[in-house]
Design an enzyme around this catalytic site. Structure first.
Site, short mmCIF file in Angstrom:
data_model
loop_
_atom_site.label_atom_id
_atom_site.label_comp_id
_atom_site.label_asym_id
_atom_site.label_seq_id
_atom_site.Cartn_x
_atom_site.Cartn_y
_atom_site.Cartn_z
N ASP A 159 39.04 44.75 32.55
CA ASP A 159 38.51 44.03 31.87
C ASP A 159 37.60 44.69 29.83
O ASP A 159 36.34 44.77 30.37
CB ASP A 159 36.93 44.06 32.02
CG ASP A 159 36.98 43.82 33.71
OD1 ASP A 159 37.95 43.28 34.06
OD2 ASP A 159 36.61 43.96 34.89
N TRP A 204 41.24 32.97 44.85
CA TRP A 204 41.75 33.44 44.55
C TRP A 204 42.96 34.10 44.50
O TRP A 204 44.04 33.75 45.96
CB TRP A 204 40.85 34.97 44.41
CG TRP A 204 41.22 35.93 43.25
CD1 TRP A 204 40.28 35.91 42.15
CD2 TRP A 204 41.84 37.32 43.64
NE1 TRP A 204 41.02 37.13 40.54
CE2 TRP A 204 41.89 37.76 41.65
CE3 TRP A 204 42.84 37.83 43.97
CZ2 TRP A 204 42.32 38.57 41.77
CZ3 TRP A 204 43.61 38.40 43.70
CH2 TRP A 204 43.67 39.25 43.17
N GLU A 212 32.25 46.19 36.07
CA GLU A 212 32.89 45.65 35.95
C GLU A 212 32.79 44.76 34.94
O GLU A 212 31.88 44.95 34.00
CB GLU A 212 33.54 44.63 36.77
CG GLU A 212 34.09 45.14 37.95
CD GLU A 212 34.81 43.96 39.50
OE1 GLU A 212 36.02 44.53 40.06
OE2 GLU A 212 34.17 43.42 39.64
N GLN A 231 39.44 33.64 34.73
CA GLN A 231 40.17 33.89 35.74
C GLN A 231 40.71 32.52 36.22
O GLN A 231 39.12 31.69 36.91
CB GLN A 231 39.59 34.95 36.08
CG GLN A 231 39.63 36.01 35.22
CD GLN A 231 40.84 37.00 34.96
OE1 GLN A 231 41.65 37.68 36.40
NE2 GLN A 231 41.03 36.79 34.40
N ASN A 239 36.97 32.39 38.69
CA ASN A 239 36.37 33.53 38.41
C ASN A 239 35.97 33.87 37.31
O ASN A 239 35.50 32.71 35.93
CB ASN A 239 35.88 34.24 39.18
CG ASN A 239 38.02 35.71 39.08
OD1 ASN A 239 39.03 34.70 40.12
ND2 ASN A 239 37.87 35.76 38.38
N ASP A 240 35.86 35.29 36.68
CA ASP A 240 35.03 35.07 35.23
C ASP A 240 35.36 34.47 34.29
O ASP A 240 36.63 34.25 34.10
CB ASP A 240 35.48 36.25 35.06
CG ASP A 240 36.06 37.83 35.99
OD1 ASP A 240 35.27 37.07 36.71
OD2 ASP A 240 35.84 38.93 35.75
N TRP A 248 30.94 37.05 44.32
CA TRP A 248 32.04 37.38 45.58
C TRP A 248 31.36 36.84 46.77
O TRP A 248 33.10 37.03 47.63
CB TRP A 248 32.55 38.51 44.38
CG TRP A 248 33.28 38.61 43.98
CD1 TRP A 248 32.96 39.19 42.14
CD2 TRP A 248 34.93 37.99 43.48
NE1 TRP A 248 34.30 39.03 41.83
CE2 TRP A 248 35.18 38.64 42.39
CE3 TRP A 248 35.92 37.58 43.93
CZ2 TRP A 248 36.09 38.24 41.39
CZ3 TRP A 248 36.74 37.16 43.75
CH2 TRP A 248 37.29 37.32 42.34
N SER A 267 40.45 40.11 33.95
CA SER A 267 39.90 39.59 32.60
C SER A 267 40.00 40.43 31.31
O SER A 267 40.75 41.75 31.17
CB SER A 267 38.21 40.19 33.22
OG SER A 267 37.80 38.80 33.83
C1 FRU Z 1 35.15 40.70 38.10
C2 FRU Z 1 37.06 40.90 38.07
C3 FRU Z 1 37.55 41.63 37.59
C4 FRU Z 1 39.05 41.68 37.13
C5 FRU Z 1 38.87 40.02 37.54
C6 FRU Z 1 40.08 38.96 38.86
O1 FRU Z 1 34.60 39.28 38.85
O2 FRU Z 1 36.88 41.67 39.39
O3 FRU Z 1 36.79 42.83 36.87
O4 FRU Z 1 39.27 41.42 35.44
O5 FRU Z 1 37.37 39.34 38.63
O6 FRU Z 1 40.21 38.65 38.69
#
Ligand code: FRU
Length: 504
Positions: free
Chosen positions: A168, A63, A223, A55, A38-39, A306, A99
């Site tokens: 984050d 996840w 976020e 991530q 992810n991020d 998401w 993140s």
């Molecule tokens: C955003 C998030 C962040 C967090 C990460 C976890 O997509 O929810 O806030 O750090 O993903 O994987």
């Protein structure tokens, strides 16, 4: 010393990644080695190269406990895979290295700041997830977490700030050499805020100010904040959860919002002036920016959503990709996004048409493919003739297609990927406003096998979509209800397969 968890993750990747065929992935968009991403994290310039972490859960396409994957590039297109950088291997980050971001230290080392997450079962049986900011220092390949972790935790929060939603960090260095970071936090009203922290050396941090807060207007928890000057303005980007739609500007769920304003650094005061969505597609979240040595502000985001992330093709071994990095500017009070100019270096086989009269549906010779840079400019055939809609059909065969439609009467663009090869009935359609310029609408489309990124009118709107369409669906056609004149410019985009030999 590499922890056992990190060694395990690196070994897992090395063992199984070779089974993934490079031609089954995007050619120049970043994906993880294997498993879930992810991020984007730590998107930054370090010793002459651009680094990108992300991530990462290598062990499955879902996840899971977050690691940091790592790639680097010189041109934003050819990414060299590096060993996994962080694993959740300490008590304070046992449930994930969430993140964060990166900066270069004065001594040449690379500083990573990330959110360490650990869960604690409460007396009533519920689980609380504590989030705190942590540091790791390294040489661009291997990183060591610092003894003092976490360096920012509940005791550093302003009154009422929740230690359960504190994440984050995005760090940068000011001209005077000091460090700043913005971090997302949940406020007592249940919505989000962006906190500013400061540090002289990158290791000792203190709370400085709250830069802005949702007050339940733009979603709830904010976020992945980013904060930077651009073209005489200050930009605050946040990715709110639980957005409610506002006209065609914001959609429900996770969104990304750009707050344009002014920043008084001496007072640590941000004044918000305009608010807009960053991307109008389905798949865009948690962007991060860097400044290139030649002064460009470049943004990359997770090209996913998401709410739809459970939908993946049968048997997929990798999940999640990043957007193409985009150059940002501000024009007439709007954030403008265009693909990085480096893309021009991988363009080949140009085909161009001017003033093609279109009435009904037609193909154009030489215009097809799934890895391309295509710009179509549409205008009415004569000043007096109106057309009701124009459609661009992409990634098409008898069964599949994704359609971009422009309706001049209401100045709306619709992207519809309902027949884009998805195994589930998730959100597939987005509509957004896009005003014509001198009677014309300009649609630039970047396709890279499993995605479509649309830039309207030289970047006034951007919209990103993942596609799962079989690659054999590569036909493109043009259709109008009414008579239009088209200019079309198409380039194939070249793949980099095999360059770094890692099967990306
Ligand atoms: C955003 C998030 C962040 C967090 C990460 C976890 O997509 O929810 O806030 O750090 O993903 O994987």
């Amino acid at each position: 010393m590499l922890s056992e968890k990190l060694q395990q993750a690196r070994a897992f990747e090395a063992q199984y990644m070779p089974f993934l065929a490079p031609e089954d992935r995007p050619a120049f968009h970043v994906t993880g080695g294997i498993g879930w991403i992810n991020d984007p994290n730590g998107f930054s310039c370090y010793q002459g190269e651009y680094h990108l972490f992300y991530q990462y859960h290598p062990y499955s396409t879902n996840w899971g406990p977050m690691h940091w994957g790592h790639v680097k590039t010189r041109d934003f297109l050819h990414w060299e895979r590096l060993p996994i950088a962080l694993a959740p291997d300490e008590a304070y980050d046992a449930d994930g290295c969430f993140s964060g971001s990166a900066a270069e230290l004065p001594d040449g080392r690379q500083l990573l700041m990330y959110t360490g997450v650990h869960r604690v079962r409460q007396e009533d049986g519920s689980i609380h997830e504590y989030q705190a900011q942590c540091l790791a220092v390294g040489d661009g390949v291997d990183y060591e977490k610092v003894e003092a972790n976490p360096v920012l935790s509940d005791r550093d929060l302003p009154a009422g700030g929740s230690p359960l939603d504190f994440r984050d960090p995005k760090i940068w260095r000011e001209e005077d050499g000091s460090f700043c970071a913005v971090v997302g936090n949940r406020t007592p009203d249940g919505s989000g805020a962006v906190l500013l922290f400061e540090s002289g050396d990158g290791f000792h941090w203190r709370y400085a100010a709250t830069l802005d807060a949702s007050c339940n207007r733009y979603g709830r928890m904010w976020e992945c904040p980013d904060f930077f000057p651009l073209d005489g303005r200050q930009v605050l980007i946040v990715s709110p959860q639980e957005m409610t739609p506002v006209g065609l500007e914001f959609h429900a769920g996770n969104g990304t919002v750009c707050l344009l304003g002014r920043y008084d650094r001496a007072q640590r005061r941000f004044t918000r002036e305009q608010v807009q969505a960053v991307d109008y597609g389905v798949d865009f979240y948690a962007p991060q920016t860097l400044e290139t040595p030649d002064g460009r502000r470049v943004m990359i985001a997770w090209m996913q959503n998401w709410d739809t992330s459970a939908c993946k093709p049968q048997g997929a071994r990798w999940f999640g990709q990043m957007t193409l990095p985009r150059e940002l500017t501000v024009r007439e009070g709007r954030l403008i996004q265009n693909p990085v100019r480096e893309l021009e270096a991988i363009r080949a086989n140009p085909v161009s048409y001017r003033n093609v009269m279109l009435h009904g549906e037609s193909n154009l010779q030489g215009v097809s493919g799934r890895m391309l840079d295509l710009t179509v400019t549409v205008r009415p055939a004569s000043p007096h003739s109106l057309y009701h809609w124009f459609k661009l059909h992409l990634a098409r065969d008898g069964e599949h297609e994704t359609v971009i439609r422009y309706k001049p009467e209401c100045s709306t663009v619709r992207v519809d990927r309902t027949r884009g090869g998805f195994p589930h009935d998730i959100v597939h359609v987005r509509d957004f406003l896009a005003a014509p310029r001198q009677g014309e609408i300009k649609l630039r489309v970047i396709l890279d096998r499993y995605s479509l990124e649309l830039f309207v009118n030289d970047g006034e709107q951007a919209a990103s979509f993942v596609l799962y369409t079989p690659l054999s669906a590569s036909s493109i056609s043009f259709e109008a209800d009414g008579s239009v004149l088209l200019d079309v410019e198409k380039y194939d985009l070249l793949a980099y397969e095999g360059c770094d030999g890692d099967g990306r």
